[in-house]
Design a protein around this motif. Sequence first.
Motif, PDB file in Angstrom:
ATOM      1  N   GLU A  75     -93.624  30.791  68.819  1.00 48.02           N
ATOM      2  CA  GLU A  75     -92.512  30.010  69.331  1.00 48.02           C
ATOM      3  C   GLU A  75     -91.701  31.149  70.231  1.00 48.02           C
ATOM      4  O   GLU A  75     -90.367  31.106  69.968  1.00 48.02           O
ATOM      5  CB  GLU A  75     -91.546  29.146  68.413  1.00 48.02           C
ATOM      6  CG  GLU A  75     -92.375  27.840  68.053  1.00 48.02           C
ATOM      7  CD  GLU A  75     -91.606  26.951  67.291  1.00 48.02           C
ATOM      8  OE1 GLU A  75     -90.511  27.449  66.851  1.00 48.02           O
ATOM      9  OE2 GLU A  75     -91.976  25.954  67.028  1.00 48.02           O
ATOM     10  N   VAL A  76     -92.125  31.845  70.964  1.00 49.25           N
ATOM     11  CA  VAL A  76     -91.339  32.681  72.145  1.00 49.25           C
ATOM     12  C   VAL A  76     -91.739  32.399  73.471  1.00 49.25           C
ATOM     13  O   VAL A  76     -92.680  31.609  73.701  1.00 49.25           O
ATOM     14  CB  VAL A  76     -91.708  34.188  71.459  1.00 49.25           C
ATOM     15  CG1 VAL A  76     -91.704  34.761  70.264  1.00 49.25           C
ATOM     16  CG2 VAL A  76     -93.191  34.382  71.994  1.00 49.25           C
ATOM     17  N   VAL A 130     -95.478  27.011  81.243  1.00 49.13           N
ATOM     18  CA  VAL A 130     -94.580  27.466  82.080  1.00 49.13           C
ATOM     19  C   VAL A 130     -93.457  26.411  82.194  1.00 49.13           C
ATOM     20  O   VAL A 130     -92.271  27.093  82.345  1.00 49.13           O
ATOM     21  CB  VAL A 130     -95.331  27.400  83.737  1.00 49.13           C
ATOM     22  CG1 VAL A 130     -94.218  27.759  84.852  1.00 49.13           C
ATOM     23  CG2 VAL A 130     -96.314  28.326  83.927  1.00 49.13           C
ATOM     24  N   ALA A 131     -93.716  25.102  81.815  1.00 49.15           N
ATOM     25  CA  ALA A 131     -92.323  24.417  81.792  1.00 49.15           C
ATOM     26  C   ALA A 131     -91.724  24.661  80.517  1.00 49.15           C
ATOM     27  O   ALA A 131     -90.364  24.532  80.841  1.00 49.15           O
ATOM     28  CB  ALA A 131     -93.053  22.864  81.679  1.00 49.15           C
ATOM     29  N   ARG A 132     -92.450  24.993  79.625  1.00 50.35           N
ATOM     30  CA  ARG A 132     -91.525  25.421  78.376  1.00 50.35           C
ATOM     31  C   ARG A 132     -90.600  26.687  78.495  1.00 50.35           C
ATOM     32  O   ARG A 132     -89.497  26.564  78.076  1.00 50.35           O
ATOM     33  CB  ARG A 132     -92.645  25.676  77.419  1.00 50.35           C
ATOM     34  CG  ARG A 132     -91.976  26.009  76.059  1.00 50.35           C
ATOM     35  CD  ARG A 132     -93.140  26.119  74.809  1.00 50.35           C
ATOM     36  NE  ARG A 132     -92.513  26.150  73.522  1.00 50.35           N
ATOM     37  CZ  ARG A 132     -93.472  26.352  72.365  1.00 50.35           C
ATOM     38  NH1 ARG A 132     -94.803  26.950  72.695  1.00 50.35           N
ATOM     39  NH2 ARG A 132     -93.012  25.903  71.120  1.00 50.35           N
ATOM     40  N   LEU A 192     -83.197  27.018  81.163  1.00 49.49           N
ATOM     41  CA  LEU A 192     -82.168  26.186  81.853  1.00 49.49           C
ATOM     42  C   LEU A 192     -80.891  26.049  81.269  1.00 49.49           C
ATOM     43  O   LEU A 192     -79.673  26.278  82.000  1.00 49.49           O
ATOM     44  CB  LEU A 192     -82.816  24.775  82.092  1.00 49.49           C
ATOM     45  CG  LEU A 192     -81.961  23.907  82.642  1.00 49.49           C
ATOM     46  CD1 LEU A 192     -81.715  24.447  84.035  1.00 49.49           C
ATOM     47  CD2 LEU A 192     -82.443  22.459  82.768  1.00 49.49           C
ATOM     48  N   PRO A 193     -80.575  26.158  80.019  1.00 50.91           N
ATOM     49  CA  PRO A 193     -79.430  26.049  79.482  1.00 50.91           C
ATOM     50  C   PRO A 193     -78.987  27.586  79.679  1.00 50.91           C
ATOM     51  O   PRO A 193     -77.407  27.688  79.433  1.00 50.91           O
ATOM     52  CB  PRO A 193     -79.711  25.939  78.101  1.00 50.91           C
ATOM     53  CG  PRO A 193     -80.998  25.144  77.861  1.00 50.91           C
ATOM     54  CD  PRO A 193     -81.800  25.804  78.950  1.00 50.91           C
ATOM     55  N   TRP A 194     -79.487  28.612  79.832  1.00 49.15           N
ATOM     56  CA  TRP A 194     -78.743  29.628  80.041  1.00 49.15           C
ATOM     57  C   TRP A 194     -78.172  29.743  81.453  1.00 49.15           C
ATOM     58  O   TRP A 194     -76.923  30.354  81.506  1.00 49.15           O
ATOM     59  CB  TRP A 194     -79.895  30.841  80.110  1.00 49.15           C
ATOM     60  CG  TRP A 194     -80.861  30.883  78.835  1.00 49.15           C
ATOM     61  CD1 TRP A 194     -80.472  30.563  77.627  1.00 49.15           C
ATOM     62  CD2 TRP A 194     -82.029  31.705  78.708  1.00 49.15           C
ATOM     63  NE1 TRP A 194     -81.465  30.700  76.672  1.00 49.15           N
ATOM     64  CE2 TRP A 194     -82.458  31.562  77.308  1.00 49.15           C
ATOM     65  CE3 TRP A 194     -82.609  32.516  79.575  1.00 49.15           C
ATOM     66  CZ2 TRP A 194     -83.607  32.249  76.941  1.00 49.15           C
ATOM     67  CZ3 TRP A 194     -83.842  33.126  78.925  1.00 49.15           C
ATOM     68  CH2 TRP A 194     -84.502  32.729  77.622  1.00 49.15           C
ATOM     69  N   LEU A 212     -76.539  28.014  70.510  1.00 49.42           N
ATOM     70  CA  LEU A 212     -76.756  27.808  68.849  1.00 49.42           C
ATOM     71  C   LEU A 212     -78.104  28.050  68.493  1.00 49.42           C
ATOM     72  O   LEU A 212     -78.441  28.127  67.418  1.00 49.42           O
ATOM     73  CB  LEU A 212     -76.046  26.359  68.836  1.00 49.42           C
ATOM     74  CG  LEU A 212     -74.661  26.321  69.182  1.00 49.42           C
ATOM     75  CD1 LEU A 212     -74.268  24.621  68.849  1.00 49.42           C
ATOM     76  CD2 LEU A 212     -73.845  27.031  68.280  1.00 49.42           C
ATOM     77  N   SER A 213     -79.073  27.764  69.201  1.00 53.31           N
ATOM     78  CA  SER A 213     -80.476  28.005  68.831  1.00 53.31           C
ATOM     79  C   SER A 213     -81.281  28.753  69.743  1.00 53.31           C
ATOM     80  O   SER A 213     -81.080  28.704  70.926  1.00 53.31           O
ATOM     81  CB  SER A 213     -81.008  26.392  68.527  1.00 53.31           C
ATOM     82  OG  SER A 213     -82.359  26.366  68.463  1.00 53.31           O
ATOM     83  N   GLU A 214     -82.279  29.642  69.204  1.00 54.14           N
ATOM     84  CA  GLU A 214     -83.297  30.332  69.888  1.00 54.14           C
ATOM     85  C   GLU A 214     -84.494  29.589  70.095  1.00 54.14           C
ATOM     86  O   GLU A 214     -85.490  30.413  70.739  1.00 54.14           O
ATOM     87  CB  GLU A 214     -83.154  31.572  69.615  1.00 54.14           C
ATOM     88  CG  GLU A 214     -81.826  32.330  69.710  1.00 54.14           C
ATOM     89  CD  GLU A 214     -81.884  33.733  69.141  1.00 54.14           C
ATOM     90  OE1 GLU A 214     -83.125  34.296  68.607  1.00 54.14           O
ATOM     91  OE2 GLU A 214     -80.872  34.588  69.267  1.00 54.14           O
ATOM     92  N   SER A 215     -84.692  28.650  69.545  1.00 52.21           N
ATOM     93  CA  SER A 215     -86.079  27.892  69.586  1.00 52.21           C
ATOM     94  C   SER A 215     -86.360  27.475  70.982  1.00 52.21           C
ATOM     95  O   SER A 215     -85.498  26.931  71.771  1.00 52.21           O
ATOM     96  CB  SER A 215     -86.159  26.829  68.505  1.00 52.21           C
ATOM     97  OG  SER A 215     -85.611  26.925  67.354  1.00 52.21           O
ATOM     98  N   PRO A 216     -87.543  27.517  71.557  1.00 52.22           N
ATOM     99  CA  PRO A 216     -88.100  27.313  72.833  1.00 52.22           C
ATOM    100  C   PRO A 216     -87.575  25.541  72.959  1.00 52.22           C
ATOM    101  O   PRO A 216     -87.738  24.929  72.151  1.00 52.22           O
ATOM    102  CB  PRO A 216     -89.539  27.210  72.870  1.00 52.22           C
ATOM    103  CG  PRO A 216     -89.717  28.405  71.913  1.00 52.22           C
ATOM    104  CD  PRO A 216     -88.484  28.200  70.878  1.00 52.22           C
ATOM    105  N   GLN A 217     -87.040  25.354  74.172  1.00 54.04           N
ATOM    106  CA  GLN A 217     -86.814  23.747  74.440  1.00 54.04           C
ATOM    107  C   GLN A 217     -85.733  23.152  73.426  1.00 54.04           C
ATOM    108  O   GLN A 217     -85.981  22.056  73.362  1.00 54.04           O
ATOM    109  CB  GLN A 217     -87.932  23.035  74.648  1.00 54.04           C
ATOM    110  CG  GLN A 217     -88.781  23.532  76.049  1.00 54.04           C
ATOM    111  CD  GLN A 217     -89.684  22.553  76.154  1.00 54.04           C
ATOM    112  OE1 GLN A 217     -91.225  22.983  75.760  1.00 54.04           O
ATOM    113  NE2 GLN A 217     -89.663  21.302  76.923  1.00 54.04           N
ATOM    114  N   ALA A 218     -85.012  23.963  72.649  1.00 51.70           N
ATOM    115  CA  ALA A 218     -83.994  23.366  71.509  1.00 51.70           C
ATOM    116  C   ALA A 218     -82.963  22.220  72.446  1.00 51.70           C
ATOM    117  O   ALA A 218     -82.435  21.544  71.590  1.00 51.70           O
ATOM    118  CB  ALA A 218     -83.460  24.309  70.798  1.00 51.70           C
ATOM    119  N   TYR A 219     -82.769  22.675  73.511  1.00 54.76           N
ATOM    120  CA  TYR A 219     -81.630  22.025  74.167  1.00 54.76           C
ATOM    121  C   TYR A 219     -82.088  20.922  75.109  1.00 54.76           C
ATOM    122  O   TYR A 219     -81.354  20.159  75.989  1.00 54.76           O
ATOM    123  CB  TYR A 219     -80.645  22.831  75.100  1.00 54.76           C
ATOM    124  CG  TYR A 219     -79.853  23.892  74.435  1.00 54.76           C
ATOM    125  CD1 TYR A 219     -78.352  23.115  74.147  1.00 54.76           C
ATOM    126  CD2 TYR A 219     -80.384  24.733  73.555  1.00 54.76           C
ATOM    127  CE1 TYR A 219     -77.560  24.020  73.293  1.00 54.76           C
ATOM    128  CE2 TYR A 219     -79.360  25.856  72.842  1.00 54.76           C
ATOM    129  CZ  TYR A 219     -78.250  25.358  72.528  1.00 54.76           C
ATOM    130  OH  TYR A 219     -77.238  26.163  71.841  1.00 54.76           O
TER     131      TYR A 219
END
Length: 223
Positions: free
Chosen positions: A55-56, A136-138, A144-146, A185-192
């Motif tokens: 999950e990177v 790529v979308a992931r 995007l939140p960045w 708050l989260s570093e997981s991919p697509q968490a937001y």
Amino acid sequence: MIKAIFYKEWIKMRWFCFVAALFLAGFTAYALLRVQRVITFKGAAHIWQVMLEKEVVLIDLLQYLPVLLGILTALVQFVPEMAQKRLKLTLHLPFPQRRMILLMTGTGLAALVVLYAAQTFALWAYFRAVLAPELVARILLTALPWYLAGLTLYPLTAWVCLEPTWRRRIADMLVAAGVCRIFFLSESPQAYDGMLPWLCALLLCVLFFPLLSVHRFKQGCQD
């Protein structure tokens, strides 16, 4: 008058935008070269495996760059307005004051959008050649939140810069830091993914915060 306002802001920002573009391009190229190095030695299949199993998103190096650019853009625009006492003169121009401030912040936001869009295009163009569209979308959805954080911190920094009193300015900084924290708050991919509409709504709300500081400035609030 609108063209004059845009031109004035461009004069302040032109060298910064050039340096920011080089800075962003350099970090983006470095991040992609790291990925390419792994592909060269271990193959693209290894990248796929790492993304799926660990999950990177491969571009963690770029995580805080949009926020940094958002803050610096606001500082470049609005610190001279306060330090050189230009704001009082600006507010006396024959133009609606609220509209003028919104045009000034709109110029900065437009510059950031161009920079972020260029970086996003570079990432998309590279990764689409080595990864499946879903991966790529992931990557892009994770980033995007960045970008939203950078766009949000820009008006918040302008809000701080335009605030005429230091006591209130410090309080505003704490609020801005708290808002910034929401985006990381989260570093997981697509968490937001589920929060993107709320983050966009937050961005729309803070766009008008600089007007609060300008109102206090007009009221004569001082240290």
